[in-house]
Design a protein around this motif. Structure first.
Motif, mmCIF file in Angstrom:
data_model
loop_
_atom_site.group_PDB
_atom_site.id
_atom_site.type_symbol
_atom_site.label_atom_id
_atom_site.label_comp_id
_atom_site.label_asym_id
_atom_site.label_seq_id
_atom_site.Cartn_x
_atom_site.Cartn_y
_atom_site.Cartn_z
ATOM 1 N N LYS A 320 0.835 -1.201 0.000
ATOM 2 C CA LYS A 320 0.000 0.000 0.000
ATOM 3 C C LYS A 320 0.870 1.252 0.000
ATOM 4 N N ALA A 321 1.980 1.200 0.733
ATOM 5 C CA ALA A 321 2.871 2.360 0.805
ATOM 6 C C ALA A 321 3.571 2.634 -0.519
ATOM 7 N N THR A 322 3.733 1.575 -1.336
ATOM 8 C CA THR A 322 4.417 1.743 -2.630
ATOM 9 C C THR A 322 3.447 1.654 -3.807
ATOM 10 N N ASN A 323 2.142 1.749 -3.498
ATOM 11 C CA ASN A 323 1.115 1.666 -4.548
ATOM 12 C C ASN A 323 1.228 0.372 -5.360
ATOM 13 N N GLY A 324 1.577 -0.697 -4.665
ATOM 14 C CA GLY A 324 1.636 -2.002 -5.316
ATOM 15 C C GLY A 324 2.912 -2.268 -6.078
ATOM 16 N N ASN A 325 3.847 -1.345 -6.052
ATOM 17 C CA ASN A 325 5.070 -1.482 -6.845
ATOM 18 C C ASN A 325 6.142 -2.272 -6.105
ATOM 19 N N THR A 326 6.625 -3.347 -6.725
ATOM 20 C CA THR A 326 7.778 -4.073 -6.205
ATOM 21 C C THR A 326 8.955 -3.990 -7.179
ATOM 22 N N GLY A 327 8.761 -3.300 -8.301
ATOM 23 C CA GLY A 327 9.818 -3.183 -9.291
ATOM 24 C C GLY A 327 11.000 -2.388 -8.767
ATOM 25 N N ASP A 328 10.723 -1.352 -7.989
ATOM 26 C CA ASP A 328 11.776 -0.610 -7.317
ATOM 27 C C ASP A 328 12.035 -1.317 -5.988
ATOM 28 N N LYS A 329 12.939 -2.271 -6.008
ATOM 29 C CA LYS A 329 13.133 -3.151 -4.854
ATOM 30 C C LYS A 329 13.631 -2.396 -3.625
ATOM 31 N N GLU A 330 14.465 -1.393 -3.852
ATOM 32 C CA GLU A 330 14.973 -0.622 -2.713
ATOM 33 C C GLU A 330 13.838 0.110 -1.999
ATOM 34 N N ALA A 331 12.931 0.701 -2.780
ATOM 35 C CA ALA A 331 11.799 1.410 -2.177
ATOM 36 C C ALA A 331 10.865 0.433 -1.469
ATOM 37 N N PHE A 332 10.688 -0.734 -2.066
ATOM 38 C CA PHE A 332 9.788 -1.720 -1.460
ATOM 39 C C PHE A 332 10.337 -2.224 -0.130
ATOM 40 N N ILE A 333 11.625 -2.601 -0.079
ATOM 41 C CA ILE A 333 12.170 -3.122 1.176
ATOM 42 C C ILE A 333 12.218 -2.030 2.234
ATOM 43 N N ALA A 334 12.431 -0.770 1.807
ATOM 44 C CA ALA A 334 12.409 0.342 2.758
ATOM 45 C C ALA A 334 11.018 0.497 3.367
ATOM 46 N N ALA A 335 9.985 0.348 2.542
ATOM 47 C CA ALA A 335 8.606 0.425 3.046
ATOM 48 C C ALA A 335 8.303 -0.743 3.973
ATOM 49 N N LEU A 336 8.824 -1.909 3.631
ATOM 50 C CA LEU A 336 8.586 -3.102 4.448
ATOM 51 C C LEU A 336 9.190 -2.928 5.841
ATOM 52 N N LYS A 337 10.339 -2.301 5.910
ATOM 53 C CA LYS A 337 11.011 -2.130 7.198
ATOM 54 C C LYS A 337 10.353 -1.064 8.078
ATOM 55 N N LYS A 338 9.478 -0.272 7.493
ATOM 56 C CA LYS A 338 8.810 0.788 8.254
ATOM 57 C C LYS A 338 7.412 0.415 8.740
ATOM 58 N N VAL A 339 6.960 -0.800 8.459
ATOM 59 C CA VAL A 339 5.572 -1.144 8.781
ATOM 60 C C VAL A 339 5.350 -1.143 10.298
ATOM 61 N N GLU A 340 4.176 -0.690 10.683
ATOM 62 C CA GLU A 340 3.695 -0.790 12.057
ATOM 63 C C GLU A 340 2.309 -1.394 11.976
ATOM 64 N N ILE A 341 2.134 -2.543 12.604
ATOM 65 C CA ILE A 341 0.891 -3.304 12.465
ATOM 66 C C ILE A 341 0.072 -3.196 13.741
ATOM 67 N N SER A 342 -1.171 -2.735 13.597
ATOM 68 C CA SER A 342 -2.053 -2.574 14.760
ATOM 69 C C SER A 342 -3.193 -3.580 14.772
ATOM 70 N N ASN A 343 -3.419 -4.273 13.641
ATOM 71 C CA ASN A 343 -4.575 -5.173 13.537
ATOM 72 C C ASN A 343 -4.182 -6.629 13.463
ATOM 73 N N ASP A 344 -3.041 -6.972 14.040
ATOM 74 C CA ASP A 344 -2.571 -8.355 14.028
ATOM 75 C C ASP A 344 -3.284 -9.153 15.120
ATOM 76 N N PRO A 345 -3.641 -10.423 14.868
ATOM 77 C CA PRO A 345 -4.260 -11.243 15.913
ATOM 78 C C PRO A 345 -3.416 -11.342 17.180
ATOM 79 N N ARG A 346 -2.110 -11.225 17.054
ATOM 80 C CA ARG A 346 -1.229 -11.361 18.219
ATOM 81 C C ARG A 346 -1.124 -10.090 19.040
ATOM 82 N N GLY A 347 -1.609 -8.954 18.507
ATOM 83 C CA GLY A 347 -1.455 -7.662 19.148
ATOM 84 C C GLY A 347 -0.561 -6.765 18.306
ATOM 85 N N PRO A 348 -0.378 -5.505 18.722
ATOM 86 C CA PRO A 348 0.382 -4.543 17.916
ATOM 87 C C PRO A 348 1.879 -4.847 17.919
ATOM 88 N N TRP A 349 2.526 -4.524 16.806
ATOM 89 C CA TRP A 349 3.979 -4.656 16.742
ATOM 90 C C TRP A 349 4.545 -3.722 15.680
#
Length: 409
Positions: A320-349
């Protein structure tokens, strides 16, 4: 002579040629390679991992950020060499955009360098090897489970301070996961005045734990760290030897994971463990997740299925942060490392600077409710780091946890 039709055709061709390749790639299927395990001691974990990720995709109609998902599952057989071969096949033949999995720490360690060289995002949903997010950082690596020791640090604290244990014998699978879990428990338990009397190591393929159980006496508790079906076998034999009422067992998360708890009986009742998930968590996200997975599998979710579901949530957030783009791998992995999840069954992380979750760790107790065994949560350690309460720089200056580090004192 001016030809309007040819001019428009040429202009359209030129415009198309200037559309960035990454924009066109967004309309292509998202190809995800999953490294699973379908045979051997860890096969049950592989099946649960696949179930958790499949449920995540099903809930979203197999579409993430506008892209159709193509999931390609490869069987590692629980073997490091085969895991590397399968990873190479997924990348070189199937041209996957990222890798999810694998089950075991030794598999992840076997493929990590290759994925770093290939610059392929590695979304690790289960394997908990410490150094993957500590001293041997792969810039393309993100984990959604935990390090091996992360839940065991709080358990060492709880065992010493609240259970009042002074002496413990440990037993664990003799591979990286079991060794690191034991080391994390030992470090914090002994820092709070406890003492590890003996450390016992059982091969991953052990069928009879009798020789180990015969060495267990004169302590307040047994710490058990097993993966797959080994926890089931050990606890059954421990009870059969008449030990359950003599020395209590406390355990790492996977020893009484929901994936094997369904096959246990009274031998598991009362065992205190620590983990980043319990199917008994009363949150709305978890209640819905458990209900949906039970409909598919007939059993409660646990370590492997939730880790994979969390990997899906992290992937979705990054897309969602990269508008579905994985072609720019550097931008995608950077977005992946910034995720904050609030709706996980295990709780926030959220992820720390090393790509590992900072998350709640739950102290759990096995109880029988509504005709089945559950890990009831009896205490929560909020937002625990992989470094526990230690300074990360000082933590990383010490050797990675192992059989003999920390040494038994």
């Amino acid at each position: 002579m001016f030809n309007r039709r040819k001019f428009l055709a040429s202009a359209a061709a030129l415009a198309a040629s200037q559309i960035p390749a990454i924009s066109r790639a967004q309309s292509d299927p998202l190809r995800i390679g999953m490294l699973s395990c379908k045979s051997g001691a860890l096969a049950s974990g592989g099946k649960q991992m696949e179930d958790g990720f499949a449920l995540f995709l099903k809930e979203r109609g197999n579409i993430l950020a506008g892209r159709q998902v193509e999931l390609i599952v490869a069987d590692t057989g629980g073997q490091p060499a085969l895991a590397k071969t399968r990873a190479q096949e997924l990348i070189q033949r199937s041209h996957v955009d990222l890798i999810v999995g694998p089950v075991a720490a030794f598999e992840a360690l076997a493929i990590n360098d290759y994925l770093a060289e290939a610059k392929v995002p590695f979304l690790c949903s289960s394997a908990a090897a410490e150094d993957l997010t500590q001293r041997k950082l792969n810039p393309w690596f993100v984990r959604t489970s935990s390090t091996s020791a992360q839940p065991c640090h709080p358990l060492g604290d709880y065992a010493a301070k609240e259970l009042g244990y002074k002496s413990v014998i440990t037993i664990a699978d003799d591979f990286a996961f079991g060794q690191e879990q034991t080391a994390g428990f030992q470090r914090v338990f002994e820092a709070n005045g406890g003492k590890i009397q003996t450390k016992l190591w059982a091969p991953l393929t052990t069928a009879d734990y009798g020789t180990y159980i015969s060495q267990m006496s004169g302590v307040d508790a047994i710490f058990a760290a097993f993966a797959g079906a080994n926890g089931l076998r050990f606890l059954k034999q421990y009870s059969d030897y008449g030990m359950k009422d003599q020395i209590p067992v406390i355990s790492a998360m996977t020893t009484v994971d929901e994936g094997v708890l369904k096959s246990m009986g009274d031998e598991a009742v009362g065992i205190v463990s620590a983990g980043w998930y319990s199917a008994a968590l009363p949150t709305k996200e978890n209640i819905a997740f458990v209900d949906q997975l039970r409909k598919v599998t007939g059993v409660d979710p646990g370590f492997y299925s939730v880790g994979a579901y969390s990997a899906g949530l992290a992937l979705e957030a990054a897309l969602k942060a990269t508008n579905g783009n994985t072609g720019d791998k550097e931008a995608f992995i950077a977005a992946l490392k910034k995720v904050e999840i609030s709706n996980d069954p295990r709780g926030p992380w959220k992820l720390d600077n090393f790509g590992n979750p900072v998350q709640n760790i739950y102290i759990r107790k096995v109880e029988r409710k509504d005709g089945r065994l559950v890990n009831s949560v009896i205490k929560t350690y909020d937002q625990v780091s992989q470094f526990w309460n230690y300074n990360p720089e000082q933590f990383l200056a010490s050797p990675v946890y192992s059989r003999n580090d920390p040494a038994k004192i």
